[in-house]
Each structure stands twice: as C-alpha cells, then as structure tokens.
Design a protein around this motif. Structure first.
Motif, PDB file in Angstrom:
ATOM      1  N   SER A  53      24.229   5.978  -6.119  1.00 57.88           N
ATOM      2  CA  SER A  53      23.310   5.333  -7.057  1.00 57.88           C
ATOM      3  C   SER A  53      22.121   4.724  -6.318  1.00 57.88           C
ATOM      4  O   SER A  53      20.965   4.870  -6.753  1.00 57.88           O
ATOM      5  N   LEU A  54      22.394   4.056  -5.184  1.00 66.04           N
ATOM      6  CA  LEU A  54      21.311   3.480  -4.388  1.00 66.04           C
ATOM      7  C   LEU A  54      20.387   4.572  -3.848  1.00 66.04           C
ATOM      8  O   LEU A  54      19.162   4.419  -3.851  1.00 66.04           O
ATOM      9  N   LYS A  55      20.988   5.665  -3.382  1.00 59.12           N
ATOM     10  CA  LYS A  55      20.205   6.787  -2.861  1.00 59.12           C
ATOM     11  C   LYS A  55      19.287   7.332  -3.944  1.00 59.12           C
ATOM     12  O   LYS A  55      18.105   7.631  -3.700  1.00 59.12           O
ATOM     13  N   THR A 106       0.836  -1.189   0.000  1.00 64.43           N
ATOM     14  CA  THR A 106       0.000   0.000   0.000  1.00 64.43           C
ATOM     15  C   THR A 106       0.876   1.245   0.000  1.00 64.43           C
ATOM     16  O   THR A 106       1.989   1.237   0.533  1.00 64.43           O
ATOM     17  N   PRO A 107       0.400   2.346  -0.590  1.00 67.99           N
ATOM     18  CA  PRO A 107       1.221   3.566  -0.655  1.00 67.99           C
ATOM     19  C   PRO A 107       1.696   4.056   0.701  1.00 67.99           C
ATOM     20  O   PRO A 107       2.848   4.451   0.863  1.00 67.99           O
ATOM     21  N   SER A 108       0.812   4.029   1.693  1.00 64.94           N
ATOM     22  CA  SER A 108       1.177   4.545   3.007  1.00 64.94           C
ATOM     23  C   SER A 108       2.318   3.750   3.628  1.00 64.94           C
ATOM     24  O   SER A 108       3.309   4.306   4.103  1.00 64.94           O
ATOM     25  N   ALA A 109       2.189   2.415   3.612  1.00 57.65           N
ATOM     26  CA  ALA A 109       3.237   1.564   4.173  1.00 57.65           C
ATOM     27  C   ALA A 109       4.517   1.668   3.361  1.00 57.65           C
ATOM     28  O   ALA A 109       5.627   1.689   3.908  1.00 57.65           O
ATOM     29  N   GLU A 110       4.376   1.737   2.031  1.00 57.36           N
ATOM     30  CA  GLU A 110       5.551   1.824   1.161  1.00 57.36           C
ATOM     31  C   GLU A 110       6.322   3.112   1.410  1.00 57.36           C
ATOM     32  O   GLU A 110       7.553   3.109   1.496  1.00 57.36           O
ATOM     33  N   VAL A 111       5.598   4.216   1.553  1.00 60.54           N
ATOM     34  CA  VAL A 111       6.253   5.497   1.827  1.00 60.54           C
ATOM     35  C   VAL A 111       6.973   5.450   3.169  1.00 60.54           C
ATOM     36  O   VAL A 111       8.098   5.937   3.307  1.00 60.54           O
ATOM     37  N   ALA A 112       6.340   4.857   4.177  1.00 63.44           N
ATOM     38  CA  ALA A 112       6.958   4.777   5.503  1.00 63.44           C
ATOM     39  C   ALA A 112       8.267   4.008   5.449  1.00 63.44           C
ATOM     40  O   ALA A 112       9.272   4.413   6.042  1.00 63.44           O
ATOM     41  N   VAL A 113       8.271   2.882   4.709  1.00 65.45           N
ATOM     42  CA  VAL A 113       9.491   2.078   4.588  1.00 65.45           C
ATOM     43  C   VAL A 113      10.558   2.829   3.796  1.00 65.45           C
ATOM     44  O   VAL A 113      11.724   2.899   4.196  1.00 65.45           O
ATOM     45  N   LEU A 114      10.160   3.397   2.661  1.00 65.73           N
ATOM     46  CA  LEU A 114      11.115   4.109   1.813  1.00 65.73           C
ATOM     47  C   LEU A 114      11.646   5.370   2.487  1.00 65.73           C
ATOM     48  O   LEU A 114      12.782   5.776   2.248  1.00 65.73           O
ATOM     49  N   TYR A 115      10.815   5.976   3.324  1.00 64.98           N
ATOM     50  CA  TYR A 115      11.247   7.162   4.058  1.00 64.98           C
ATOM     51  C   TYR A 115      12.453   6.812   4.939  1.00 64.98           C
ATOM     52  O   TYR A 115      13.431   7.541   4.997  1.00 64.98           O
ATOM     53  N   ARG A 116      12.366   5.658   5.609  1.00 62.26           N
ATOM     54  CA  ARG A 116      13.485   5.204   6.445  1.00 62.26           C
ATOM     55  C   ARG A 116      14.694   4.851   5.581  1.00 62.26           C
ATOM     56  O   ARG A 116      15.832   5.207   5.905  1.00 62.26           O
ATOM     57  N   GLU A 117      14.454   4.115   4.494  1.00 61.51           N
ATOM     58  CA  GLU A 117      15.555   3.706   3.627  1.00 61.51           C
ATOM     59  C   GLU A 117      16.271   4.911   3.030  1.00 61.51           C
ATOM     60  O   GLU A 117      17.500   4.912   2.898  1.00 61.51           O
ATOM     61  N   ALA A 118      15.513   5.942   2.667  1.00 60.23           N
ATOM     62  CA  ALA A 118      16.115   7.150   2.110  1.00 60.23           C
ATOM     63  C   ALA A 118      16.995   7.844   3.145  1.00 60.23           C
ATOM     64  O   ALA A 118      18.080   8.348   2.824  1.00 60.23           O
ATOM     65  N   ALA A 119      16.545   7.865   4.384  1.00 58.84           N
ATOM     66  CA  ALA A 119      17.340   8.493   5.445  1.00 58.84           C
ATOM     67  C   ALA A 119      18.647   7.738   5.671  1.00 58.84           C
ATOM     68  O   ALA A 119      19.718   8.340   5.822  1.00 58.84           O
ATOM     69  N   VAL A 120      18.575   6.399   5.670  1.00 61.10           N
ATOM     70  CA  VAL A 120      19.771   5.578   5.848  1.00 61.10           C
ATOM     71  C   VAL A 120      20.728   5.757   4.677  1.00 61.10           C
ATOM     72  O   VAL A 120      21.940   5.931   4.858  1.00 61.10           O
ATOM     73  N   ALA A 121      20.193   5.712   3.446  1.00 60.56           N
ATOM     74  CA  ALA A 121      21.025   5.870   2.252  1.00 60.56           C
ATOM     75  C   ALA A 121      21.697   7.235   2.226  1.00 60.56           C
ATOM     76  O   ALA A 121      22.879   7.355   1.870  1.00 60.56           O
ATOM     77  N   THR A 122      20.972   8.262   2.618  1.00 61.30           N
ATOM     78  CA  THR A 122      21.546   9.608   2.653  1.00 61.30           C
ATOM     79  C   THR A 122      22.677   9.693   3.676  1.00 61.30           C
ATOM     80  O   THR A 122      23.737  10.273   3.409  1.00 61.30           O
ATOM     81  N   ALA A 123      22.462   9.098   4.857  1.00 60.20           N
ATOM     82  CA  ALA A 123      23.487   9.128   5.908  1.00 60.20           C
ATOM     83  C   ALA A 123      24.755   8.405   5.455  1.00 60.20           C
ATOM     84  O   ALA A 123      25.875   8.895   5.666  1.00 60.20           O
TER      85      ALA A 123
END
Length: 361
Positions: free
Chosen positions: A182-184, A47-64
């Motif tokens: 690239s992953l980010k 679902t979009p809501s769950a997907e955004v929540a997961v990707l939001y975390r992944e984006a923060a980790v990738a950025t760090a």
C-alpha cells in the motif's frame, strides 16, 4: 516499443501543447531565467525536481522492502506445507498405533474372559512357565505400544505448536507486506504526479529556450561507482540504437536511447568538464561533457540539469534528470559519443562503452 529521438521538427500539436504549458508555468513563475543558464538553483523540497529526487529514493526503498516481505511470505508458506505434511504423516502413524492397541486390548479381554486371576491360571495351568513367558511378552508389547503412542502424541503436539507459530508469523508477514504494498502504491502515485510536473517544467524551459539553471541533487558517497566508466543511467532498457532510421530523424539515429522513467538520475559516464548546457531545439534539454582523450558525450531529452557549464564532474556524478523534452516520443535518455562537442560527429556509443570496460548491449 522503441523510444525515438532525432533532429526533425516537433509536430504542431506538440508545440501548441507546449505553448499552453509555457503560459501556465509562466503565470506561476516557473519559466527559465537566462539562455545557457550559468547560475545555480537550490531547489526547495516543494519543487518538482527536488520532489522527484526524494520520491525516486523512497520508491526504491519501498520496492525493496515489499520484495523482501513477499519473499519471506513465500518461504513461510513453503515451511508450513512441509510441517503440515509431517503432521499428517504422524497422525497416520498414531492412528495405526491406536488400532494396534485396540486389537491388543480386545485380545487380552478375550484371554481373561473366564474371570480367573493370574494366580489361579498359574495353579491350574499345565505349563506355568509358558504362561508366565506369554504374560511377560504381552507386558513388553503393551509397554512398547504405550511408548510409541506417547512419542507420537508428543511429536503431534510439537508439530502442531510449530505449525501455529509458522501460521502466526506468516500472517504477520503477510500483513506487513500488504502494508508495504500500500505504501509503495502511494509513493508510486506521488512520484508519477511529480514526474508530470517536472516534465511540464522542462517543456516550458525548452519552449522558452531558457534553462532554469542547475538543480542540485544530494548524492551519497556510496552512489558513486568505483569504475572509471559507467552507463549514463541505471536499471534501463535499451531502445532505439545508433544508425537506426525513422520518421523522427532527418538522418540516421545518432545515439543510443536508454529507456527510463522521467526524473531518473542521469550520470556522467566518465570524469570530465561540462562544455554545454542548453534548452531548446530537437534535443530538448541537453548536457555535453568533454572527457580526457578527446571524446565528448551528450545527454539529451532531459527534464532538468544538475550541473552548470564549465563545471568539472566525476564518473557517476548525477548531472541531470531524464525526461522526454524536445523531439521525443517517450521518457528516455538519448546518449551520444562524439569526436567534437557538436552534432554530426557521433560514433557508435555501445562499442565505445564496451571498449572502455562497460558491458552493455
């Protein structure tokens, strides 16, 4: 550019777009189920809501990780420049030493061009003692120069080895950082796509006037703040402020806008009880909390909610995801502090937050 919210009606073009969105998502079975939404939904991973929540975390980790690698590359490049400077200096010294050795060798050759041995020179010398002294001094000079040349050669070898090691490490870190970049980029692209679907889902709920119910988000214990009061979102930019005027507000702006990306977790600024979860109207999807002491806080223009009406929440708990539903020109959270749960009783939110120990603005 300030992101505005208000109480005026949405433009006709926006309503037409929302209607098309409703038809599309209605055909897919994604519209809300009941006005007020007093039931909970446990979204699956697609679902979009769950997907955004997961990707939001992944984006923060990738950025760090990307930032960590970028800083490491910068440090290694600086270290390489220092070593290269030292190496160039040592090579310059070695060149001077070699020139001195060459001059000494030529002088010794000229001093023995008669072909006589040291013994013969001693026999025919008018001052044998002075000759021996000069020979000893020359020998000491040779040994000193030889020692300096050897020391410089060792230093050059060590520096060259260190330089190769730093270069190898730098290339490895640069390669790893490029991979993380690239992953980010891939995560950011997925997040952007999921945000679009989440916003469309929110728009369809607002147009139907029927909320989908609570979309629960997993929140780690470390993500709950120790403070008693906090800001409604993290990593924000303040945009339209309290009392501002504009075409989007029939009266002065009644809250403070916190500009963030769609899908950003929205936090309860303090502990309290959920007294309203609604969809539709100029505020789009909104949540209203009641806090001890007689104050209420409102969070509006959301894309989804994570709590149900009547639920008790704690400080920093994720109660929703940000969006741009309702009368909104861009993604943000419209935050109000009220004396009642209803529109029209708002007080200036930033001074109120500061009075409660939250430094903002």
């Amino acid at each position: 550019m300030a992101l505005r919210t208000g109480t005026s009606a949405r433009p006709r073009g926006a309503l037409v777009a929302s209607a098309l969105s409703l038809l599309l998502f209605g055909a897919l079975g994604l519209t809300g189920s009941a006005a007020g939404a007093d039931h909970s939904e446990n979204d699956g991973p697609t679902t979009p809501s769950a997907e955004v929540a997961v990707l939001y975390r992944e984006a923060a980790v990738a950025t760090a990780k990307y930032e960590e690698g970028r800083k490491a590359v910068k440090a290694l490049r600086a270290k390489s420049r220092v070593l290269e400077a030292h190496l160039a200096k040592e090579r310059g010294r070695l060149r001077l030493f070699r020139e001195d050795v060459g001059r000494l060798a030529r002088a010794q050759y000229r001093g023995h061009d008669d072909g006589l041995s040291l013994t013969a020179n001693l026999l025919f010398s008018d001052d044998p003692e002075a000759l021996m002294e000069n020979v000893g001094l020359a020998g000491n000079g040779d040994r000193a120069v030889t020692h300096l040349v050897q020391r410089s050669a060792r230093a050059e070898s060590a520096l060259a080895k260190a330089e190769r090691k730093v270069r190898t490490n730098r290339e490895a870190v640069e390669s790893r950082t490029a991979h993380m970049a690239s992953l980010k980029k891939q995560v950011d692209a997925k997040l952007q796509s999921a945000r679009g679907r989440l916003q469309a889902q929110g728009e369809s709920a607002v147009l139907a006037g029927r909320c989908r119910g609570a979309t629960r988000m997993e929140q780690a214990a470390s993500e709950y703040p120790r403070e008693r009061w906090v800001t409604p979102v993290q990593n924000f930019v303040l945009s339209a402020g309290f009392g501002g005027s504009g075409s989007h507000w029939s009266h002065g702006h009644t809250g403070q806008d916190f500009a963030v990306g769609i899908g950003t977790p929205v936090r309860a600024v303090g502990g309290g009880r959920v007294v309203r979860v609604s969809c539709g109207g100029p505020f789009g999807i909104e949540v209203v909390l009641q806090h001890p002491g007689g104050y209420y806080t409102q969070y509006a223009h959301l894309s989804s909610v994570a709590v149900d009406q009547g639920e008790t929440v704690r400080t920093g708990q994720w109660i929703a995801q940000s969006g741009t539903t309702g009368n909104s020109t861009g993604p943000h959270v419209h935050f109000e502090v009220r004396l009642t749960p209803d529109y029209g009783s708002a007080v200036s939110p930033l001074p109120w937050l500061r009075e409660h120990g939250v430094p903002v603005g």
